[in-house]
Motif scaffolding. Structure first.
Motif, PDB file in Angstrom:
ATOM      1  N   LYS A 188      -9.824   2.697  -1.524  1.00 43.73           N
ATOM      2  CA  LYS A 188      -9.485   1.817  -0.639  1.00 43.73           C
ATOM      3  C   LYS A 188      -8.915   2.485   0.566  1.00 43.73           C
ATOM      4  CE  LYS A 188     -10.541  -1.883  -3.314  1.00 43.73           C
ATOM      5  NZ  LYS A 188      -9.869  -2.383  -3.983  1.00 43.73           N
ATOM      6  N   LEU A 189      -9.299   1.819   1.715  1.00 43.30           N
ATOM      7  CA  LEU A 189      -8.603   2.181   2.893  1.00 43.30           C
ATOM      8  C   LEU A 189      -7.356   1.201   3.149  1.00 43.30           C
ATOM      9  CD1 LEU A 189      -8.872   3.950   5.420  1.00 43.30           C
ATOM     10  CD2 LEU A 189      -9.561   2.159   6.777  1.00 43.30           C
ATOM     11  N   THR A 190      -6.373   1.969   3.377  1.00 42.93           N
ATOM     12  CA  THR A 190      -4.990   1.370   3.702  1.00 42.93           C
ATOM     13  C   THR A 190      -4.274   1.886   4.893  1.00 42.93           C
ATOM     14  OG1 THR A 190      -3.922   3.309   2.050  1.00 42.93           O
ATOM     15  CG2 THR A 190      -4.742   1.050   1.020  1.00 42.93           C
ATOM     16  N   TYR A 191      -3.241   1.302   5.350  1.00 40.76           N
ATOM     17  CA  TYR A 191      -2.697   1.787   6.498  1.00 40.76           C
ATOM     18  C   TYR A 191      -2.053   3.377   6.306  1.00 40.76           C
ATOM     19  CZ  TYR A 191      -2.272  -1.186  10.352  1.00 40.76           C
ATOM     20  OH  TYR A 191      -2.634  -2.337  11.259  1.00 40.76           O
ATOM     21  N   PRO A 192      -1.365   3.824   5.045  1.00 43.62           N
ATOM     22  CA  PRO A 192      -0.990   5.130   4.853  1.00 43.62           C
ATOM     23  C   PRO A 192      -2.198   6.147   5.007  1.00 43.62           C
ATOM     24  CG  PRO A 192      -0.030   3.505   3.267  1.00 43.62           C
ATOM     25  CD  PRO A 192      -0.918   2.800   4.077  1.00 43.62           C
ATOM     26  N   ARG A 193      -3.403   5.511   4.592  1.00 47.88           N
ATOM     27  CA  ARG A 193      -4.579   6.557   4.484  1.00 47.88           C
ATOM     28  C   ARG A 193      -5.026   6.625   6.103  1.00 47.88           C
ATOM     29  NH1 ARG A 193     -10.126   5.708   1.116  1.00 47.88           N
ATOM     30  NH2 ARG A 193     -11.472   7.099   2.149  1.00 47.88           N
ATOM     31  N   LEU A 194      -4.896   5.529   6.687  1.00 49.50           N
ATOM     32  CA  LEU A 194      -5.597   5.346   8.145  1.00 49.50           C
ATOM     33  C   LEU A 194      -4.762   6.057   9.022  1.00 49.50           C
ATOM     34  CD1 LEU A 194      -8.028   4.343   9.562  1.00 49.50           C
ATOM     35  CD2 LEU A 194      -6.643   2.236  10.213  1.00 49.50           C
ATOM     36  N   ILE A 195      -3.471   5.860   9.163  1.00 49.31           N
ATOM     37  CA  ILE A 195      -2.476   6.297  10.140  1.00 49.31           C
ATOM     38  C   ILE A 195      -1.513   7.205   9.837  1.00 49.31           C
ATOM     39  CG2 ILE A 195      -3.034   4.572  11.605  1.00 49.31           C
ATOM     40  CD1 ILE A 195      -0.270   3.243  10.938  1.00 49.31           C
ATOM     41  N   GLY A 196      -1.321   7.410   8.193  1.00 44.90           N
ATOM     42  CA  GLY A 196      -0.500   8.217   7.730  1.00 44.90           C
ATOM     43  C   GLY A 196       1.006   7.568   7.218  1.00 44.90           C
ATOM     44  N   MET A 197       1.600   8.218   6.392  1.00 49.93           N
ATOM     45  CA  MET A 197       2.826   7.397   5.683  1.00 49.93           C
ATOM     46  C   MET A 197       3.696   7.106   6.853  1.00 49.93           C
ATOM     47  SD  MET A 197       3.776   6.086   3.151  1.00 49.93           S
ATOM     48  CE  MET A 197       2.951   6.556   1.562  1.00 49.93           C
ATOM     49  N   THR A 198       4.328   8.086   7.568  1.00 48.85           N
ATOM     50  CA  THR A 198       5.303   7.793   8.542  1.00 48.85           C
ATOM     51  C   THR A 198       5.055   6.766   9.582  1.00 48.85           C
ATOM     52  OG1 THR A 198       5.881  10.235   8.352  1.00 48.85           O
ATOM     53  CG2 THR A 198       6.907   8.964  10.317  1.00 48.85           C
TER      54      THR A 198
ATOM     55  N   ASP B 104       0.869  -1.014   0.095  1.00 46.95           N
ATOM     56  CA  ASP B 104       0.025  -0.086   0.071  1.00 46.95           C
ATOM     57  C   ASP B 104       0.676   1.184  -0.148  1.00 46.95           C
ATOM     58  OD1 ASP B 104      -2.174  -1.751   0.181  1.00 46.95           O
ATOM     59  OD2 ASP B 104      -2.495  -1.596   2.090  1.00 46.95           O
ATOM     60  N   ILE B 105       2.046   1.125   0.581  1.00 50.44           N
ATOM     61  CA  ILE B 105       3.159   2.170   0.662  1.00 50.44           C
ATOM     62  C   ILE B 105       3.470   2.690  -0.924  1.00 50.44           C
ATOM     63  CG2 ILE B 105       5.210   3.081   1.510  1.00 50.44           C
ATOM     64  CD1 ILE B 105       4.432   1.991   3.973  1.00 50.44           C
ATOM     65  N   PHE B 106       3.868   1.209  -1.506  1.00 46.09           N
ATOM     66  CA  PHE B 106       4.499   1.439  -2.808  1.00 46.09           C
ATOM     67  C   PHE B 106       3.439   2.002  -3.695  1.00 46.09           C
ATOM     68  CE2 PHE B 106       7.586  -2.266  -2.308  1.00 46.09           C
ATOM     69  CZ  PHE B 106       8.270  -1.668  -1.634  1.00 46.09           C
ATOM     70  N   ASP B 107       2.165   1.669  -3.612  1.00 48.75           N
ATOM     71  CA  ASP B 107       0.890   2.045  -4.362  1.00 48.75           C
ATOM     72  C   ASP B 107       1.132   3.668  -4.349  1.00 48.75           C
ATOM     73  OD1 ASP B 107      -1.530   1.374  -5.873  1.00 48.75           O
ATOM     74  OD2 ASP B 107      -2.056   2.816  -4.381  1.00 48.75           O
ATOM     75  N   ILE B 108       1.595   4.334  -3.246  1.00 52.04           N
ATOM     76  CA  ILE B 108       1.435   5.847  -3.394  1.00 52.04           C
ATOM     77  C   ILE B 108       3.010   6.373  -3.669  1.00 52.04           C
ATOM     78  CG2 ILE B 108       1.675   7.841  -1.512  1.00 52.04           C
ATOM     79  CD1 ILE B 108      -0.437   5.882  -0.074  1.00 52.04           C
TER      80      ILE B 108
END
Ligand code: IPE
Ligand code: IPE
Ligand code: MG
Ligand code: MG
Ligand code: MG
Length: 296
Positions: A247-257, A224-228
């Protein structure tokens, strides 16, 4: 070349050999079906699941020829899941592994049918591969793979992924979706190995179960990080699809860092407990580094 690079090349070759012998040897009623199956199976992915199987096998001292059927079958199930995942009715993607997706080359109907063919072929391979596996081991492997790809695995996860409403999802619910759609098949890799090696030690099963679960989740978060962040030319598939498909992903839910930190902490949670085991765990740490250090 280090151990994991060598094993990766070996895994790739063993899966290719088994795949080709099954697809080319088969008399299918349709040459388009044979051609399209070879298109997707030759169009090599990273073959991370077979590699995981051989790494787990090495750590537990299990000979490779007991693992070939499971490795090949799991790669076929994984490949079918990607063919269907890329269809217009799902993620609608035109590129996979740097080449046009199966439905772009052969049309939607054939792509659906290639998936429909790869799935039972995977089970046929486990049932008939000339490996020194007992009948009971074959039945147990088929049971584990059926669950990981069906009602307790990929298909269920893909339904949740498509139907979930991103706004209301909690992190726990996202973990559940990620487990079913992606983690379940990595966990099934462990089942392939423990069944082939008749492993029953509780501590080993639990610690390696934790390892495959954590690596599976870290792996999907990184995807999911790579997708961004990663260029489609490197990725071999389009980027930005998670956003355009809402899609809900981790980067979207909690931020990239925080998502990147989560990958790192999952790596530690997967690998630290390995130290308590009296088996060869270096190869498993190397695998975790290999998977999570990948560029695409
Ligand atoms: C992509 O899988 C789909 C996910 C479950 C994240 P891979 O990254 O293993 O894809 P290939 O097989 O190497 O193309
Ligand atoms: C795929 O997840 C999970 C599957 C079961 C196929 P993604 O939809 O994120 O995989 P990519 O990014 O298309 O490879
Ligand atoms: Mg998807
Ligand atoms: Mg997708
Ligand atoms: Mg993705």
């Amino acid at each position: 070349m280090n151990n994991i690079t060598v094993l990766s090349a070996i895994a790739r070759q063993r899966v290719l050999d088994a795949t080709h012998s099954y697809i080319e040897r088969k008399t299918t009623a349709s040459t388009v079906l044979t051609e399209s199956m070879l298109y997707v199976m030759r169009n090599g992915g990273k073959r991370l699941r077979p590699l995981l199987i051989y790494c787990l096998g090495e750590s537990l001292g299990i000979q490779m020829d007991l693992l070939d059927a499971g490795a090949c079958a799991i790669e076929m199930i994984h490949t079918y899941s990607l063919i269907h995942d890329d269809l217009p009715a799902m993620d609608d993607s035109a590129l996979r592994r740097g080449q046009p997706t199966c439905h772009k080359v052969y049309g939607d109907a054939i792509a659906i049918l290639v998936g429909d063919t790869l799935q039972p072929l995977a089970y046929e391979i486990i049932a008939t591969h000339p490996s020194p596996l007992s009948s009971q081991q074959r039945v147990d492997t088929i049971t584990a793979l059926s669950q990981a790809s069906g009602v307790l695995g990929i298909a269920a996860g893909q339904v949740l992924d498509i139907t979930a409403s991103p706004k209301n999802l909690t992190q726990d619910q996202l973990d559940t979706i990620n487990y079913y759609k992606t983690g379940s098949l990595l966990s099934a890799c462990l089942h392939v190995v423990t069944i082939a090696g008749n492993i029953s030690d509780e501590m080993i099963l639990e610690t390696l179960g934790n390892y495959t679960k954590k690596i599976g989740l870290a792996y999907q978060i990184q995807d999911d990080i790579f997708d961004i962040e990663v260029d489609p030319n490197i990725l071999g598939k389009p980027n930005g699809l998670d956003q355009s498909n809402n899609k809900l992903t981790y980067p979207r839910l909690i931020g990239m860092t925080a998502a990147k930190n989560k990958v790192n902490s999952l790596f530690d949670e997967a690998t630290q407990p390995l130290k308590q085991l009296n088996i060869k765990t270096d190869i498993l740490v190397a695998y975790a580094n290999f998977v999570l250090g990948r560029q695409y």
